[in-house]
Design an enzyme around this catalytic site. Structure first.
Site, PDB file in Angstrom:
ATOM      1  N   TRP A 165     -28.829 -33.095  79.649  1.00  0.00           N
ATOM      2  CA  TRP A 165     -27.804 -34.128  79.436  1.00  0.00           C
ATOM      3  C   TRP A 165     -27.332 -34.750  80.746  1.00  0.00           C
ATOM      4  O   TRP A 165     -26.853 -35.885  80.765  1.00  0.00           O
ATOM      5  CB  TRP A 165     -26.626 -33.594  78.620  1.00  0.00           C
ATOM      6  CG  TRP A 165     -25.832 -32.458  79.230  1.00  0.00           C
ATOM      7  CD1 TRP A 165     -26.065 -31.129  79.067  1.00  0.00           C
ATOM      8  CD2 TRP A 165     -24.662 -32.559  80.062  1.00  0.00           C
ATOM      9  NE1 TRP A 165     -25.122 -30.383  79.748  1.00  0.00           N
ATOM     10  CE2 TRP A 165     -24.244 -31.242  80.372  1.00  0.00           C
ATOM     11  CE3 TRP A 165     -23.928 -33.615  80.578  1.00  0.00           C
ATOM     12  CZ2 TRP A 165     -23.128 -30.966  81.173  1.00  0.00           C
ATOM     13  CZ3 TRP A 165     -22.822 -33.341  81.388  1.00  0.00           C
ATOM     14  CH2 TRP A 165     -22.431 -32.032  81.678  1.00  0.00           C
ATOM     15  N   TRP A 214      -9.411 -39.790  70.855  1.00  0.00           N
ATOM     16  CA  TRP A 214     -10.599 -39.165  71.466  1.00  0.00           C
ATOM     17  C   TRP A 214     -10.617 -39.428  72.980  1.00  0.00           C
ATOM     18  O   TRP A 214     -11.019 -38.580  73.777  1.00  0.00           O
ATOM     19  CB  TRP A 214     -11.887 -39.715  70.828  1.00  0.00           C
ATOM     20  CG  TRP A 214     -12.320 -38.920  69.627  1.00  0.00           C
ATOM     21  CD1 TRP A 214     -12.153 -39.274  68.329  1.00  0.00           C
ATOM     22  CD2 TRP A 214     -12.981 -37.636  69.627  1.00  0.00           C
ATOM     23  NE1 TRP A 214     -12.677 -38.289  67.518  1.00  0.00           N
ATOM     24  CE2 TRP A 214     -13.189 -37.280  68.278  1.00  0.00           C
ATOM     25  CE3 TRP A 214     -13.419 -36.763  70.619  1.00  0.00           C
ATOM     26  CZ2 TRP A 214     -13.812 -36.087  67.906  1.00  0.00           C
ATOM     27  CZ3 TRP A 214     -14.041 -35.569  70.252  1.00  0.00           C
ATOM     28  CH2 TRP A 214     -14.229 -35.245  68.911  1.00  0.00           C
ATOM     29  N   TRP A 217     -21.310 -36.586  76.552  1.00  0.00           N
ATOM     30  CA  TRP A 217     -22.641 -35.989  76.747  1.00  0.00           C
ATOM     31  C   TRP A 217     -22.629 -34.503  76.415  1.00  0.00           C
ATOM     32  O   TRP A 217     -23.576 -33.976  75.836  1.00  0.00           O
ATOM     33  CB  TRP A 217     -23.172 -36.254  78.169  1.00  0.00           C
ATOM     34  CG  TRP A 217     -23.830 -37.601  78.238  1.00  0.00           C
ATOM     35  CD1 TRP A 217     -23.311 -38.746  78.774  1.00  0.00           C
ATOM     36  CD2 TRP A 217     -25.109 -37.968  77.694  1.00  0.00           C
ATOM     37  NE1 TRP A 217     -24.185 -39.792  78.608  1.00  0.00           N
ATOM     38  CE2 TRP A 217     -25.302 -39.349  77.955  1.00  0.00           C
ATOM     39  CE3 TRP A 217     -26.116 -37.277  77.026  1.00  0.00           C
ATOM     40  CZ2 TRP A 217     -26.460 -40.033  77.562  1.00  0.00           C
ATOM     41  CZ3 TRP A 217     -27.268 -37.964  76.633  1.00  0.00           C
ATOM     42  CH2 TRP A 217     -27.422 -39.324  76.905  1.00  0.00           C
ATOM     43  N   ASN A 255     -21.240 -47.439  69.994  1.00  0.00           N
ATOM     44  CA  ASN A 255     -21.039 -45.986  69.936  1.00  0.00           C
ATOM     45  C   ASN A 255     -22.053 -45.264  69.035  1.00  0.00           C
ATOM     46  O   ASN A 255     -22.583 -44.218  69.400  1.00  0.00           O
ATOM     47  CB  ASN A 255     -19.617 -45.680  69.450  1.00  0.00           C
ATOM     48  CG  ASN A 255     -19.365 -44.193  69.370  1.00  0.00           C
ATOM     49  OD1 ASN A 255     -19.439 -43.498  70.377  1.00  0.00           O
ATOM     50  ND2 ASN A 255     -19.108 -43.677  68.179  1.00  0.00           N
ATOM     51  N   GLU A 274      -9.525 -42.995  67.547  1.00  0.00           N
ATOM     52  CA  GLU A 274     -10.496 -43.159  68.643  1.00  0.00           C
ATOM     53  C   GLU A 274      -9.772 -43.190  69.996  1.00  0.00           C
ATOM     54  O   GLU A 274     -10.266 -42.658  70.985  1.00  0.00           O
ATOM     55  CB  GLU A 274     -11.332 -44.432  68.465  1.00  0.00           C
ATOM     56  CG  GLU A 274     -12.256 -44.412  67.270  1.00  0.00           C
ATOM     57  CD  GLU A 274     -13.116 -43.156  67.185  1.00  0.00           C
ATOM     58  OE1 GLU A 274     -13.658 -42.723  68.211  1.00  0.00           O
ATOM     59  OE2 GLU A 274     -13.231 -42.597  66.069  1.00  0.00           O
ATOM     60  N   TRP A 325     -34.320 -26.627  79.316  1.00  0.00           N
ATOM     61  CA  TRP A 325     -34.527 -28.072  79.458  1.00  0.00           C
ATOM     62  C   TRP A 325     -35.908 -28.349  80.039  1.00  0.00           C
ATOM     63  O   TRP A 325     -36.403 -27.561  80.853  1.00  0.00           O
ATOM     64  CB  TRP A 325     -33.466 -28.687  80.379  1.00  0.00           C
ATOM     65  CG  TRP A 325     -32.060 -28.518  79.910  1.00  0.00           C
ATOM     66  CD1 TRP A 325     -31.097 -27.744  80.492  1.00  0.00           C
ATOM     67  CD2 TRP A 325     -31.442 -29.126  78.763  1.00  0.00           C
ATOM     68  NE1 TRP A 325     -29.926 -27.828  79.781  1.00  0.00           N
ATOM     69  CE2 TRP A 325     -30.102 -28.668  78.709  1.00  0.00           C
ATOM     70  CE3 TRP A 325     -31.883 -29.999  77.772  1.00  0.00           C
ATOM     71  CZ2 TRP A 325     -29.208 -29.060  77.717  1.00  0.00           C
ATOM     72  CZ3 TRP A 325     -30.990 -30.391  76.785  1.00  0.00           C
ATOM     73  CH2 TRP A 325     -29.675 -29.925  76.763  1.00  0.00           C
TER      74      TRP A 325
END
Ligand code: FAD
Length: 470
Positions: free
Chosen positions: A352, A271, A375, A334, A268, A299
Site C-alpha cells: 500500500w 471520516w 490506504w 471515491n 463523510e 507483498w
C-alpha cells in the site's frame, strides 16, 4: 487595536473567512501576513507535484484578497520567523494548527524558541471540527473504530463553532521578502498540468460549496457512488489547503432540510475528522501498519505491474479509467479510489505504500491523514479496516456503478465503441464485437495484467494467513 506588529503565518488555512488566527491578529495590531514553504522539515512529506500546482494558484488568490501584502519565504520557519521578529520588531506570531506529525514537532520547537525571545505565540483550530485530543473514549484511549467515534465524540457530541466572517478590517504592516511565489518553482516545466481545469481560491471554493448544496446534496446518498454523476462535492482540495474550513462546509450543508443525504454527507466530514484523529494519536500511520501482524505480509515487488497501474494500462477498464482520471484531472472519485486501491494491494499484492506515494504526488487533495488512513483501510491493516475478504471486482463494480459506461468511456476512449455488456471485461467479447468496436486487445488496449479469480484467490490465501496471527 495597537500598532504592534503581529505575524499571521498562513499554512493550511488559505482563506480570510472563518480564520480565527487571522481575525485575532487583525484585532490585536498591524498584520504581517506570511507564507513559508518549508522544504527543510518535511522530509518524505514534501509537497507532491499536484499539491504544488494547487498551492501556487491558491497563494495568488490569497495575495489578491490580502491586497498584495502576502510575503513568501522558503526554508526553515524557525530561522525565518526569528529574522522577521528582529527586522520588524514583531510582538506576536499567530497560526492555525496543522496535524502532520512533522509539523507538530516543528511547531513545538518554534513555540519554545519564540517564548525564549519573549514573543507571544498563539495557535488556533482552523482545520478540524474538533481537536483530536478532546476525542477520547471514556477510558482515555483514542477511538480506533469510526462508528463509535462519530456517534460519541466529535460533531455528534458537540456541534462545531459557527464560522466567523472575514475580519472586518485588516491593517497591514509593511514588509518585504527576497523571493516571490515564482521562485518556489511550484509549476513543473513538463506541462503535465495543462489539462487541469480547477477554479482555485477561497471565492471559488465558496461557489463550489454553494453549487453543491443547491444541486448535488439532495441525491448525495445514492449518487455519490456513481462516478459519472455530479453528486459529490469535489471540495477535498479546497478543504485540504484550507480555502474552506470544515465548519463552513458543515453549516452550509445544515442549511438544507434534514435528509438521509445530508446525514450521509456530514458523516463523510466525520471520516475526515476520524483520519486526523488516527494520525494525531498514531503518528506512524503514514509509514507503519496499524496492525503490526501485517509487517510480515508477503507483498510482491513488480515494477512493470506497478507502472501499468500508475499509467492506467492494467487491462481492467474501470481501474484504468480511475488512474487516468487521476493523471488528467488530479482527482479521482471515491468509489474508484477504492477499486484501484483494492486492485493494487489485493490483485497485484503490491504494498500500500506504493499506492500512497503515487496518490501523494498526483492528487490535488493529497492529505497525509486521509491518504494514509484510507490506504491502511484498503489494505486491511488499518484501525477500522475493510474486511480482509473484500476484494473489489472491477468488472462488477463497473457494471454496478457505471452501468452506461459513461465514466469509463470518457477516460478509456479506445473502448468507447464497445457495448456496455463487454465494456468492463473486453477479453470476454467475441472477435466480431471487438472488430466492430475497433478494439485490438494487446494493441489498442492492453490484455489484463493478472487474471481476476486467480489473483483474488492468491490474495485471500495471503490474507487468511495474516488473520490467523493473533
Ligand atoms: P465528498 O464525497 O463530497 O465528501 C466531502 C468531504 O468529506 C471530502 O471533501 C473529504 O474532505 C471528506 N471525505 C469524504 N470521503 C472521505 C473518506 N473516505 N475519508 C476521509 N474523508 C472523506 N481524501 C483526501 O481528502 N485526500 C486524500 O489524499 C485521500 N486519499 C484517499 C486514498 C484512498 C485509497 C481512498 C480510498 C480515499 C482517499 N481519500 C482522500 C478520501 C476520499 O476519496 C476523498 O476525500 C473524496 O473522494 C474527495 O472527494 P469529494 O470532495 O467530492 O468528496
Amino acid at each position: 487595536m495597537s500598532n504592534e506588529i503581529v505575524i499571521h503565518w498562513f499554512r493550511q488555512d488559505l482563506r480570510l473567512a472563518d480564520n480565527l488566527s487571522l481575525s485575532e491578529a487583525a484585532q490585536q495590531g498591524l498584520v504581517l501576513p506570511i507564507y513559508i514553504y518549508d522544504d527543510v522539515n518535511s522530509n518524505d512529506y514534501d509537497l507532491g507535484d499536484a499539491s504544488k500546482w494547487w498551492l501556487y494558484h491558491s497563494l495568488i488568490k490569497l495575495n489578491e484578497s490580502l491586497k498584495n501584502h502576502l510575503l513568501i519565504f522558503k526554508g526553515d520557519p524557525k530561522t525565518i520567523l526569528l529574522d522577521l521578529i528582529e527586522k520588524y520588531d514583531v510582538k506576536a506570531v499567530h497560526w492555525n494548527r496543522c496535524y502532520e506529525p512533522w509539523r507538530i514537532a516543528r511547531d513545538e520547537l518554534i513555540k519554545k524558541s519564540l517564548k525564549e525571545h519573549n514573543i507571544t505565540t498563539k495557535s488556533f483550530n482552523g482545520s478540524l471540527l474538533c481537536e483530536p485530543w478532546n476525542n477520547l473514549k471514556a477510558d482515555g484511549t483514542p477511538y480506533k473504530v469510526f462508528t463509535p467515534f462519530y456517534k460519541n465524540a466529535c460533531i455528534k457530541a458537540t456541534p462545531p463553532n459557527p464560522p466567523l466572517p472575514k475580519p472586518f478590517r485588516i491593517k497591514y504592516a509593511s514588509g518585504d521578502s527576497k523571493i516571490t511565489l515564482d521562485d518556489l518553482n511550484f509549476i513543473s516545466k513538463n506541462k503535465w498540468h495543462e489539462k487541469l481545469n480547477w477554479k482555485v481560491g477561497e471565492e471559488n471554493a465558496h461557489k463550489r460549496l454553494l453549487n453543491f448544496v443547491e444541486n448535488g446534496l439532495t441525491n448525495y446518498k445514492k449518487g455519490r457512488d456513481f462516478p459519472s454523476l455530479d453528486n459529490v462535492s469535489k471540495l477535498s482540495p479546497h478543504l485540504h489547503i484550507g480555502e474552506l474550513s470544515p465548519s463552513q462546509v458543515w453549516y452550509a450543508a445544515k442549511t438544507v432540510q434534514e435528509s438521509d443525504s445530508q446525514e450521509h454527507f456530514l458523516r463523510e466530514l466525520g471520516w475526515r475528522e476520524f483520519s486526523y484523529n488516527l494520525l494525531y494519536h498514531f503518528p506512524s500511520l503514514p509509514k507503519s501498519n496499524l496492525q503490526a501482524k501485517f509487517d510480515t505480509f508477503p507483498w510482491l515487488k513488480n515494477q512493470k505491474r506497478l507502472s501499468a497501474w500508475q499509467r492506467g494500462q492494467t487491462g481492467y477498464p474501470l481501474v484504468d479509467a480511475g488512474m487516468r482520471q487521476l493523471w488528467q484531472t488530479g482527482y479521482m472519485h471515491n468509489r474508484v479510489r477504492m477499486v484501484v486501491g483494492s486492485f493494487l494491494v489485493k490483485n497485484l499484492l503490491i504494498h500500500w505504500h506504493e499506492g500512497e506515494r503515487w496518490f501523494w504526488n498526483t492528487l490535488l487533495d493529497a492529505d497525509l491523514a486521509n491518504n494514509s488512513a484510507s490506504w491502511q483501510w484498503i489494505a486491511g491493516c488499518g484501525a477500522d479496516a475493510a474486511p480482509y475478504f473484500r476484494v473489489f471486482n472491477p468488472c462488477i463494480q463497473g457494471q454496478k456503478f457505471d452501468p452506461e459506461g459513461e465514466y469509463t468511456r470518457k477516460y478509456v476512449p479506445e473502448l468507447a465503441s464497445l457495448s456496455s455488456k463487454y465494456l468492463f471485461s473486453p477479453w470476454e467479447a467475441p472477435k466480431d464485437v471487438l472488430d466492430e468496436a475497433g478494439v485490438v486487445l494487446g494493441k489498442s488496449y492492453p490484455k489484463p495484467i493478472v487474471e481476476m479469480q486467480q489473483s483474488r484467490n492468491r490474495a485471500l490465501e495471503a490474507y487468511k494467513k495474516i488473520q490467523s496471527i493473533s
